[in-house]
Scaffold this motif. Structure first.
Motif, PDB file in Angstrom:
ATOM      1  N   GLN A  12       0.840  -1.187   0.000  1.00  0.00           N
ATOM      2  CA  GLN A  12       0.000   0.000   0.000  1.00  0.00           C
ATOM      3  C   GLN A  12       0.881   1.245   0.000  1.00  0.00           C
ATOM      4  N   PRO A  13       0.388   2.346  -0.576  1.00  0.00           N
ATOM      5  CA  PRO A  13       1.161   3.600  -0.477  1.00  0.00           C
ATOM      6  C   PRO A  13       1.198   4.047   0.975  1.00  0.00           C
ATOM      7  N   SER A  28       1.106   7.021   2.325  1.00  0.00           N
ATOM      8  CA  SER A  28       0.218   8.115   2.719  1.00  0.00           C
ATOM      9  C   SER A  28      -0.572   8.640   1.525  1.00  0.00           C
ATOM     10  N   LEU A  39      -8.359   4.148  -1.957  1.00  0.00           N
ATOM     11  CA  LEU A  39      -7.131   3.615  -1.378  1.00  0.00           C
ATOM     12  C   LEU A  39      -6.767   2.307  -2.077  1.00  0.00           C
ATOM     13  N   THR A  43      -1.792   2.566   4.924  1.00  0.00           N
ATOM     14  CA  THR A  43      -1.800   3.887   4.295  1.00  0.00           C
ATOM     15  C   THR A  43      -2.369   4.890   5.278  1.00  0.00           C
TER      16      THR A  43
END
Lengths: 112, 114
Positions: free
Chosen positions: A6-7, A9, A20, A106
């Protein structure tokens, strides 16, 4: 359990949809995608889960790609109270896989 | 709605003290869990229970014990608190011991051992 990416932020304007993403390219056929979130200094909160069909509940929608290698959690109208760390988890739905293991997630910040 | 409650939000104890953390769920769930959460280490399972008087060790059971005398209540005991047990402790429950349903968490207890 399959690993997820996951990214670290994301920002989102209040009232807009927050999307997301989560990659889980090693997911196996009997593993589900779960989403949880954790607001600062609170316990994690279950959001939604799915296998291969898109799912919707009162909190969010979950879109899973046809090959199941990635998914997107959608908060349709983000509010300031949605600011939290969101965790995507892939796990078996039955058997001995009872333990939850969170990755780094995230950090979603909803901006006024 | 499922409700999981924990006895304290914040707790300060001295080294060597015996510490009891209580967790109660009101949805007749079979599974109950105790985790600790530390920055950079994520969520780590201490113990879980799939039935009354049944328990299984998680990843980090050393220094902890648990008790489940009633289905709705799961207690975590620190026999002799140490400073490395300063942490956020999270209790969770889930419906079935057979199927891995979603877990519902309590608000957490932030324990400081001085």
């Amino acid at each position: 359990d399959a690993k997820t990416t996951q990214p670290p932020s994301m920002d989102c304007a209040e009232g807009r949809a927050a999307n997301l993403p989560c990659n889980h390219s090693t997911i196996s056929g009997n593993e589900y995608v779960y989403w949880y979130r954790q607001i600062h200094s609170q316990g994690p909160q279950y959001i939604i889960h799915g296998l291969k069909n898109n799912e919707t509940n009162e909190m969010a929608s979950l879109i899973i790609t046809e090959d199941r290698k990635s998914s997107t959690l959608i908060l349709p109208h983000a509010t300031l109270r949605d600011t939290a760390v969101y965790y995507c988890i892939v796990r078996l739905h039955s058997g001995s896989a009872r333990q939850l293991t969170f990755g780094s997630g995230t950090q979603l910040t909803v901006l006024p | 709605d499922v409700k999981v409650t924990q006895s304290s939000r914040y707790l300060v104890k001295r080294t060597g003290e015996k510490v009891f953390l209580e967790c109660v769920q009101d949805m007749d769930h079979e599974n109950m869990f105790w985790y600790r959460q530390d920055p950079g280490l994520g969520l780590r399972l201490i113990y879980f229970s799939y039935d009354v008087k049944m328990k299984e060790k998680g990843d980090i059971p050393e220094g902890y014990s648990v008790s489940r005398e009633k289905k709705e209540r799961f207690s975590l005991i620190l026999e002799s608190a140490s400073t490395n047990q300063t942490s956020m402790y999270l209790c969770a429950s889930s419906l079935s011991a057979v199927v891995s349903y979603e877990q519902y968490f309590g608000p957490g207890t932030r324990l400081t051992v001085t």
